[in-house]
Design an enzyme around this catalytic site. Structure first.
Site, PDB file in Angstrom:
ATOM      1  N   ASP A   1       0.742  -1.216   0.002  1.00  0.00           N
ATOM      2  CA  ASP A   1       0.052   0.011   0.013  1.00  0.00           C
ATOM      3  C   ASP A   1       0.773   1.221  -0.124  1.00  0.00           C
ATOM      4  O   ASP A   1       0.214   2.314  -0.024  1.00  0.00           O
ATOM      5  CB  ASP A   1      -0.996  -0.076   1.167  1.00  0.00           C
ATOM      6  CG  ASP A   1      -0.355  -0.335   2.614  1.00  0.00           C
ATOM      7  OD1 ASP A   1       0.914   0.205   2.805  1.00  0.00           O
ATOM      8  OD2 ASP A   1      -0.978  -0.852   3.293  1.00  0.00           O
TER       9      ASP A   1
ATOM     10  N   HIS B   1       6.412  -8.140  -1.037  1.00  0.00           N
ATOM     11  CA  HIS B   1       5.357  -8.591  -2.169  1.00  0.00           C
ATOM     12  C   HIS B   1       5.122  -7.535  -3.180  1.00  0.00           C
ATOM     13  O   HIS B   1       4.308  -7.571  -4.165  1.00  0.00           O
ATOM     14  CB  HIS B   1       3.980  -8.903  -1.452  1.00  0.00           C
ATOM     15  CG  HIS B   1       4.081 -10.208  -0.793  1.00  0.00           C
ATOM     16  ND1 HIS B   1       3.187 -10.372   0.530  1.00  0.00           N
ATOM     17  CD2 HIS B   1       4.585 -11.313  -0.895  1.00  0.00           C
ATOM     18  CE1 HIS B   1       3.549 -11.270   1.103  1.00  0.00           C
ATOM     19  NE2 HIS B   1       4.320 -12.102   0.251  1.00  0.00           N
TER      20      HIS B   1
ATOM     21  N   THR C   1       0.031  -8.583  11.578  1.00  0.00           N
ATOM     22  CA  THR C   1      -0.040  -9.866  10.637  1.00  0.00           C
ATOM     23  C   THR C   1      -0.264 -11.188  11.340  1.00  0.00           C
ATOM     24  O   THR C   1       0.040 -11.478  12.419  1.00  0.00           O
ATOM     25  CB  THR C   1       1.300  -9.915   9.854  1.00  0.00           C
ATOM     26  OG1 THR C   1       1.177 -11.215   9.028  1.00  0.00           O
ATOM     27  CG2 THR C   1       2.462 -10.077  10.679  1.00  0.00           C
TER      28      THR C   1
ATOM     29  N   ASN D   1      -0.237  -7.699  17.640  1.00  0.00           N
ATOM     30  CA  ASN D   1      -1.203  -7.993  16.711  1.00  0.00           C
ATOM     31  C   ASN D   1      -2.823  -8.303  17.590  1.00  0.00           C
ATOM     32  O   ASN D   1      -2.731  -8.576  18.662  1.00  0.00           O
ATOM     33  CB  ASN D   1      -1.058  -9.343  15.977  1.00  0.00           C
ATOM     34  CG  ASN D   1      -1.765  -9.565  14.918  1.00  0.00           C
ATOM     35  OD1 ASN D   1      -1.892  -8.876  14.076  1.00  0.00           O
ATOM     36  ND2 ASN D   1      -2.119 -10.971  14.650  1.00  0.00           N
TER      37      ASN D   1
END
Length: 232
Positions: free
Chosen positions: A102, A117, A184, A208
């Site tokens: 993003d 990624h 994550t 998280n």
């Protein structure tokens, strides 16, 4: 000493922390995560197909229509992005390996960043290989110069991660004196395997909303990462 105090102490004393970040980090910025209820995959029958090499090659318009939904130009870095970026400036050996595509880590001016990624904001023409502006891609997926198909430089399903990116991430983790897994579920391969390359004496911290599955000893802070990073 509370867990949070222990983690703050570890982070203060660390010289080479590595942050492994995921979609949960960007949810407070208004970017939905991928798999939770209400995430971008919700109600889609075959979401993995829509982000696959097969869809890109065989149903380009369907691919393009879906990928455009992943862009949130109004989203801005939140407290977590900004504090992590600050730490990468204060600690020259600090590194960030992110699953996120993003661009918010980059907007926060994060140093030593590895986009594991890729990024939605790095686009190129598959015909002439020229870099293309993301603003142009959001208007049309055809390259004005040569008529080729534009795509974002992200790793699609059925594609392999570039070896140099994997090697850079492994090197970052193997040299770290503290591992922080933030926002994550840590289930996506091979990102989740990076932890196997850490030094045995490097502590692991998980920040998280839910626990992750790991047999490694770690400190766990449950909740929104912003709550923790507001105290850093």
């Amino acid at each position: 000493m509370s867990v949070e105090e222990q983690v703050l102490k570890l982070l203060t004393e660390s010289k080479r922390p590595v942050f492994l970040t995921g979609a949960g980090l960007s949810v407070p910025s208004g970017i939905p995560d991928y798999r939770s209820l209400g995430g971008v995959y919700h109600d889609l029958e075959l979401p993995e197909y829509l982000l696959s090499r097969s869809c890109f090659e065989q149903e380009q318009e369907k691919f393009y229509t879906f990928v455009k939904k992943l862009y949130h130009p109004e989203a801005k870095p939140n407290e977590s992005h900004l504090k992590i970026a600050k730490l990468t400036k204060e600690k020259e050996s600090a590194k960030v390996v992110t699953q996120n595509i993003d661009h918010l880590h980059e907007e926060a001016d994060t140093k030593n960043l590895i986009n594991f990624h890729g990024s939605l904001y790095h686009c190129y023409c598959t015909k002439c290989n020229k870099t293309c502006l993301v603003d142009d891609y959001l208007v049309s997926n055809y390259h004005e110069d040569c008529g080729g198909i534009i795509r974002p430089d992200i790793v699609l399903y059925e594609e392999s991660l570039p070896n140099n990116r994997i090697e850079a991430a492994i090197k970052a983790v193997s040299e770290a004196d503290l591992i922080l897994i933030v926002g994550t579920s840590f289930k996506v391969y091979p990102f989740s395997q990076l932890i196997e390359y850490r030094q045995s004496n490097s502590p692991i911290v998980v920040i998280n909303k839910e626990e992750i599955e790991t047999s490694d000893n770690h400190l766990f802070i449950k909740g929104d990462a912003q709550n923790f990073f507001s105290k850093v």
